[in-house]
Design an enzyme around this catalytic site. Structure first.
Site, short mmCIF file in Angstrom:
data_model
loop_
_atom_site.label_atom_id
_atom_site.label_comp_id
_atom_site.label_asym_id
_atom_site.label_seq_id
_atom_site.Cartn_x
_atom_site.Cartn_y
_atom_site.Cartn_z
N HIS A 61 0.83 -0.94 0.14
CA HIS A 61 0.19 0.55 0.04
C HIS A 61 1.06 1.18 -0.17
O HIS A 61 2.16 1.48 0.65
CB HIS A 61 -1.15 -0.15 1.03
CG HIS A 61 -0.35 0.20 2.75
ND1 HIS A 61 0.01 1.16 3.03
CD2 HIS A 61 -0.35 -0.71 3.34
CE1 HIS A 61 0.35 1.50 4.67
NE2 HIS A 61 0.99 0.19 4.57
N ASP A 163 5.42 2.05 6.39
CA ASP A 163 4.24 1.56 6.98
C ASP A 163 3.87 2.00 5.80
O ASP A 163 3.72 3.13 5.93
CB ASP A 163 3.79 1.69 7.71
CG ASP A 163 2.77 0.67 8.11
OD1 ASP A 163 2.23 0.34 6.96
OD2 ASP A 163 1.45 0.79 9.15
N GLU A 193 -5.34 1.83 2.47
CA GLU A 193 -5.27 0.64 3.15
C GLU A 193 -4.93 0.91 4.88
O GLU A 193 -6.21 0.40 5.80
CB GLU A 193 -4.09 -0.20 3.07
CG GLU A 193 -3.55 -1.35 3.53
CD GLU A 193 -3.06 -1.26 5.27
OE1 GLU A 193 -2.68 -2.19 5.88
OE2 GLU A 193 -2.33 -0.03 6.12
N GLU A 194 -4.95 2.16 5.00
CA GLU A 194 -5.05 2.48 6.53
C GLU A 194 -5.92 2.58 7.33
O GLU A 194 -6.31 3.14 8.24
CB GLU A 194 -3.73 3.47 6.30
CG GLU A 194 -2.79 3.49 6.16
CD GLU A 194 -1.85 2.51 7.31
OE1 GLU A 194 -2.91 2.36 8.43
OE2 GLU A 194 -0.79 2.04 7.26
N ASP A 216 4.14 -6.14 3.38
CA ASP A 216 3.55 -4.95 4.54
C ASP A 216 4.43 -5.17 5.64
O ASP A 216 5.42 -5.99 5.51
CB ASP A 216 2.24 -5.17 4.75
CG ASP A 216 0.87 -3.36 5.14
OD1 ASP A 216 2.54 -2.78 6.33
OD2 ASP A 216 0.31 -3.47 5.90
N HIS A 302 3.48 3.33 13.23
CA HIS A 302 2.18 4.40 12.78
C HIS A 302 2.92 5.74 14.01
O HIS A 302 2.02 6.21 14.93
CB HIS A 302 1.54 4.06 13.91
CG HIS A 302 -0.27 3.29 13.04
ND1 HIS A 302 -0.73 3.10 12.52
CD2 HIS A 302 0.62 2.84 11.67
CE1 HIS A 302 -1.32 2.31 11.52
NE2 HIS A 302 -0.24 2.00 10.81
#
Length: 329
Positions: A61, A163, A193-194, A216, A302
């Site tokens: 992603h 990410d 995706e998130e 990922d 994140h």
């Protein structure tokens, strides 16, 4: 590959706003593929013909977490909501950057206790003193990302948006290395995706692959007092067994393990109690798609400063090169 990772991570692309990443990646791969297109949702789909008409889908992603403007007050302070999994306690004092290049600092209202911290207690200060000044440059619905540069620590890499720009970089390297493909292969750089694995769902429906692999990051258990996890930096990429969104298909898992063992590559086995990847949507497409995940171990996911081991990245590329040369049956 480090220069490519730097370029990708220092580019901006929150969920639903991946256009600049799409064009950057497309420019770098379009001469090495048989076909490239952007679907209606924004996924970048590249195709390379293989020796077999069996279809393999590889997905990473493009989008990253971020913030979205919800209100500008009379003194020019910006209120916001999150795009994807952003924790409020990671934002205090952080710098963020809007797509027009403006940089702001995140501050907070007075709190009796840090336990009261929430998004409605935070604001962005872009250094202007009125709503009128800010509104000339920033609008409701504009998005911002963490303002952090890529850092090469030698064996370890630190950046925002590893990410999943690290997965994008691996697919791009795989494309440009001109590996002999055993199967018709779709390289898919997904969107959103998130915020719910959305791009993977629509792209997989259109491709209808025989087998799929998401690439990922995954969390580690190798930092002080971290949750117990059997994944560490520097021990090789991880073969996912299960996460909240998918139980890896036995055939895909066994094929992945066979490739790693045959190539004598280091690998880890991953069971993640929370979180998910594009495989979570792909495997539920149409009548079902046998799916798995190649996970790159990462610390501080994140946050503004995610970290991966470069040896794990290189071994992930070696794994993918070997994997795409295996016929899927």
């Amino acid at each position: 590959m480090k220069e490519l990772i730097k370029e990708l991570t220092e580019s901006d692309g929150t969920s639903g706003h991946e256009e600049s990443l799409t064009e950057l990646i497309k420019t770098k791969i379009e001469q090495q593929v048989d076909e490239v297109r952007i679907d209606k949702l924004g996924n970048l789909i590249a195709f390379k013909e293989g020796a077999s008409e069996q279809t393999l889908m590889l997905a990473a992603h493009m989008d990253e977490i971020g913030l979205m403007v919800t209100h500008i007050d009379e003194d020019g302070f910006i209120r916001f909501s999150r795009v994807g999994g952003v924790a409020p306690y990671l934002l205090l004092g952080a710098r963020v950057r809007f797509s027009n290049g403006m940089v702001g600092v995140i501050g907070k209202e007075k709190l009796k206790s840090i336990k009261e911290l929430s998004f409605d207690k935070l604001y962005i200060d872009v250094g202007l003193s009125s709503k009128e000044e800010v509104s000339e440059k920033i609008s409701i619905g504009d998005v911002a990302v963490f303002d952090r540069n890529f850092v090469d620590l030698g064996d370890r890499l630190v950046a925002k948006a590893l990410d999943d720009r690290i997965g994008c970089a691996l697919l791009m390297e795989l494309i440009n290395d001109s590996v002999d493909l055993a199967n018709d292969t779709y390289f898919v750089f997904t969107v959103q995706e998130e915020v719910g694995l959305r791009g993977a769902r629509t792209s997989a429906f259109g491709i209808n692959p025989d087998l799929a692999l998401a690439i990922d990051v995954t969390r580690t258990g190798d930092t002080p007092e971290s949750k117990t996890r059997a994944v560490s930096l520097g021990e090789g990429p991880a073969v996912k067994i299960k996460d909240r969104s998918v139980i890896a298909h036995p055939r895909v898992k066994e094929l992945m393990l066979a490739v790693a063992k045959k190539e004598e590559l280091p690998y880890q086995l991953e069971v993640l109690k929370s979180g998910g990847t594009d495989a979570g949507s792909i495997h539920l497409t149409r009548e079902g798609v046998p799916s798995g995940v190649l996970s790159i171990p990462a610390r501080y996911i994140h946050t503004p400063s995610e970290m991966v081991d470069y040896g794990d990245v290189e071994n992930s590329l070696r794994f993918l090169k070997a994997f795409v040369q295996q016929e899927i049956k």
